[in-house]
Design an enzyme around this catalytic site. Structure first.
Site, PDB file in Angstrom:
ATOM      1  CB  VAL A   1      -0.982   0.049   1.201  1.00  7.56           C
ATOM      2  CG1 VAL A   1      -2.051  -1.006   1.047  1.00  7.56           C
ATOM      3  CG2 VAL A   1      -0.278  -0.088   2.528  1.00  7.56           C
TER       4      VAL A   1
ATOM      5  CG  ASP B   1       6.970  14.255   8.009  1.00  9.03           C
ATOM      6  OD1 ASP B   1       6.839  15.183   7.189  1.00  9.03           O
ATOM      7  OD2 ASP B   1       7.326  13.104   7.676  1.00  9.03           O
TER       8      ASP B   1
END
Ligand code: ATP
Length: 729
Positions: free
Chosen positions: A423, A568
């Site tokens: 994925v 992040d």
């Protein structure tokens, strides 16, 4: 206690305090002495795979920069920057400062009550241009993989700096010609924010539905009996998602599966990954190819460190590095302990600190912090095991944990099934989805995605890239796991884990890699969603974007409340369930700004995160900043990307990016920014308060920036209908 006893006790506590703080510094803020230099900045392009939902044409994802910037060191970035391409017809939302902006009718503020209210929310005007952006000269421009570079030194040509709009959503079709206009062209380019947000629905109904204050249906209406919950969303945290299939409500907006009903509630319908839809249709799991997950792929150079031997035990025989629930050590720990015992029976010196020494620990002053005594023990234990394993690997003495597996522990396969597809890809390996059949002993609620037949897990394989990378690698996986695990298993003070934080379950070790097991989000990430939208020339509906923003802010607030800043935040790290439940993932660069033993919030310095989402203060050499405020900035960039479909600038440094410089100049001179002024919203009452919120977020002086907490308290967020009901709102 005698005075001497007291002094000794104090001395012991001090020594422990020092060692804790060193331990945390090492673990969460890699210092130069530990080899974290700008040259460690890396970038991995997204590797697509046949089973991946991402297509080859997908623009490269943003890599995370996780190095501390050394102000004295020559700043040569190895981080490559892919030039963003703009189709000639793409919106250019800036215009030249000093042209029409000052006379624009949009500048004239309406005196309406609503706008006054919004105005009152403003914390102050923007900083002046005298705002000192020191030190960005330390940052050299990056080489570009598919852009024009002026030779081998990695500096970009002037045309690169002309990219005023850093489109997040590149149109990667072959016929798109990169825009190569001059500065002037770009700066003069005007573009109206399209009016196509408002579809063909009844305006009056929409106004009723989206005007605030809006009364949500009473909570009891959300009872499962009334609202249909699809089979795959009956996980614990999804119970609160309202579904309107059974309610007699008229849908007044429908856009790409996103529906708004006349009472203002809405329903998301995020595309589920192909892997999952295929599997849902099949009766059984595909025939399993042994070792498929662990087989190194061509192109991943491991310098011979991790050689794959056919007879080696593969990942499905991996063993957990975590202590058992009853507190005893795992099989692997026993095995490691056996190995580390010397002939005299002395144990591993790095083992978990004995509990009888607990009284010597520092006093807990901040019980809400995610990092406390238990996590510290886990950090010590994990990093010691990981270090030991890496040393074994280094000398090619593989542990072969599967060969030594004891009978009582469930295998990887028993717990998490086997891989059914890829994925995503990260800096240290691929993310795969594993599935296993449901058994009678699986009792809901589950903390991960499942359907009637299978339970799914996301599995991140982590391997160091080079022998020189081991220290950084160890830090990354320890901090990623500990932070994710502590946030997602938050039961201190009776609190429940936050619905918007991805659950991290386990960390295991196989013969060739470490494996992190996480909750699986079947609708992929926000990046993929935005790319899909851009392909159909669409973008997120503002009401959908607002709902996602509210969930994102709640997730980030939860982290901040527990002493962690994400550092992040970007679309790649925001995952979804099909019905719009948002999960924040990837804690590999997160920062612990306050532990359980500290009252003070630690600031930090250096560059961390992914360029377009980084706050301006990160680019100021040597400047310490509050990591919570950089999260707030990143949330703002994510929101703007959702509603505009592209970035406003590629890097928030005035020296490096003309677009950001224009933003600063424009807001300083006119106290307004044209893009924000023209941003439309279906709800005319929410539009002004959202605009004020954006101004509050995009304050380039951190001390003027709004906190996540206050942002959630603003009218915009307060009156945003969110498909999760938060206790605090
Ligand atoms: N639990 C999950 N469910 C579904 N998809 C996931 C999951 N975890 C990760 N992914 C996918 O894999 C991608 C990479 O994951 P992740 O960001 O955690 O890797 P990383 O090594 O930390 O990357 P980097 O450090 O470069 O940001 C994500 O952008 C997402 O698309």
């Amino acid at each position: 206690m005698t005075a001497q006893d007291g002094r000794e006790h104090q001395g012991l506590a001090d020594r422990r305090a020092r060692s804790f703080s060193e331990s945390f510094k090492c673990l969460f803020k890699p210092s130069r002495s530990r080899g974290a230099s700008p040259s460690n900045v890396t970038r991995l392009p997204y590797r697509s795979s046949s089973s991946s939902p991402k297509r080859n044409s997908e623009p490269p994802r943003r890599s995370t920069i996780s190095a501390q910037l050394d102000p004295k060191a020559p700043s040569v970035w190895q981080h490559t920057y892919t030039l963003r391409r703009c189709s000639p017809g793409m919106p250019k939302l800036f215009k030249h400062a000093g042209s029409e902006a000052s006379n624009s009718p949009t500048r004239r503020r309406s005196r309406s009550n609503k706008k006054e209210e919004a105005k009152n929310e403003s914390p102050g005007s923007f900083g002046s241009t005298s705002n000192d952006f020191r030190g960005t000269q330390g940052l050299r421009s990056r080489s570009s993989s598919n852009s024009s570079c002026d030779g081998s030194n990695g500096t970009t040509t002037s045309s690169e700096s002309h990219w005023a709009m850093d489109s997040l959503l590149d149109h990667s079709d072959n016929d798109v010609i990169p825009y190569r206009g001059s500065n002037k062209d770009v700066l003069n380019a005007r573009d109206k924010v399209p009016d196509d947000f408002i579809d063909s629905y009844e305006e009056d109904a929409l106004h009723r539905a989206t005007s605030y204050p809006i009364s949500l249906p009473p909570k009891q209406l959300y009872h499962e009996g009334l609202y249909t919950i699809r089979s795959h969303t009956d996980g614990k945290s999804l119970k609160s998602l309202p579904r309107f299939a059974g309610a007699d409500l008229t849908c007044i907006i429908e856009q790409d599966g996103f529906k708004v009903y006349e009472d203002g509630s809405h329903e998301h319908n995020v595309k589920v990954m192909e892997i999952v839809t295929k599997l849902e249709k099949s009766e059984s799991l595909p025939v399993h190819r042994q070792g498929s997950l662990s087989k190194p792929k061509l192109g991943i150079a491991l310098s011979g460190l991790f050689k794959h031997h056919k007879d080696e035990c593969d990942i499905e025989n991996a063993l957990s590095l975590l202590p058992n629930e009853n507190g005893s050590e795992t099989n692997h720990k026993k095995q490691a302990t056996d190995q580390s015992c010397d002939k005299n029976g002395k144990g591993d010196s790095n083992s978990i600190p004995p509990t009888q020494n607990k009284k010597d620990y520092l006093k807990i002053v901040n019980p809400d912090a995610s990092l406390g005594d238990d996590e510290l023990k886990l950090i010590n234990s994990l990093s010691s095991k990981i270090h030991t394993s890496l040393q074994h690997y280094l000398h090619e003495k593989n542990l072969k944990p599967a060969a030594c597996a004891r009978e009582e522990a469930p295998t990887f396969q028993e717990s998490y099934g086997h891989p059914v597809g890829t994925v995503g890809a990260g800096a240290y390996g691929e993310v795969k989805v594993c599935a296993r059949s449901r058994t009678d002993s699986d009792i809901p609620p589950f903390q991960t995605y499942h359907d009637d037949k299978f339970i799914y897990y996301a599995v991140k394989e982590l391997k160091p890239k080079t022998n020189n990378d081991l220290e950084r690698f160890c830090t990354k996986i320890t901090s990623e796991f500990i932070i994710g695990h502590s946030l997602s298993h938050y039961h201190k003070n009776g609190q429940k884990p936050a619905p918007n934080i991805l659950s991290v379950f386990d960390i295991l070790e196989s013969s060739s890699s470490f494996i992190e097991v996480m909750e699986f989000c079947p609708a992929g990430d926000l990046y993929g969603m935005l790319v899909d939208k851009s392909k159909s020339k669409g973008r997120l509906h503002p009401l959908e974007a607002d709902c996602f923003m509210k969930q994102l802010l709640h997730g980030v607030k939860f982290m901040h409340d527990h002493g962690i800043a994400h550092c992040d935040l970007k679309p790649e790290n925001i995952l979804f369930y099909p019905h719009g439940l948002l999960k924040i993932c990837d804690f590999g660069t997160s920062s612990v700004f306050q532990t359980a033993w500290e009252r003070r919030v630690h600031t930090q310095k250096g560059i961390i995160g992914s360029e377009p989402y980084m706050a301006p203060e990160e680019f100021v050499n040597g400047e310490y900043y509050d990591p919570r405020l950089i999260d707030c900035w990143s949330c703002g960039v994510v929101y703007v990307s959702m509603v505009l479909g592209h970035h406003l600038w590629k890097v928030a440094s005035r020296e490096k990016d003309i677009s950001f410089d224009t933003f600063c100049k424009e807001t300083t001179r006119t106290k307004e920014f044209k893009v924000f002024e023209e941003l439309k919203h279906v709800n005319s009452e929410l539009a002004p308060t959202r605009k004020i919120a954006l101004y509050c977020i995009f304050q380039w002086e951190p001390k003027k920036r709004i906190s996540i907490d206050k942002l959630l308290g603003m009218q915009w967020m307060k009156h945003t209908n969110c498909c999760l009901i938060y206790e605090s709102s």
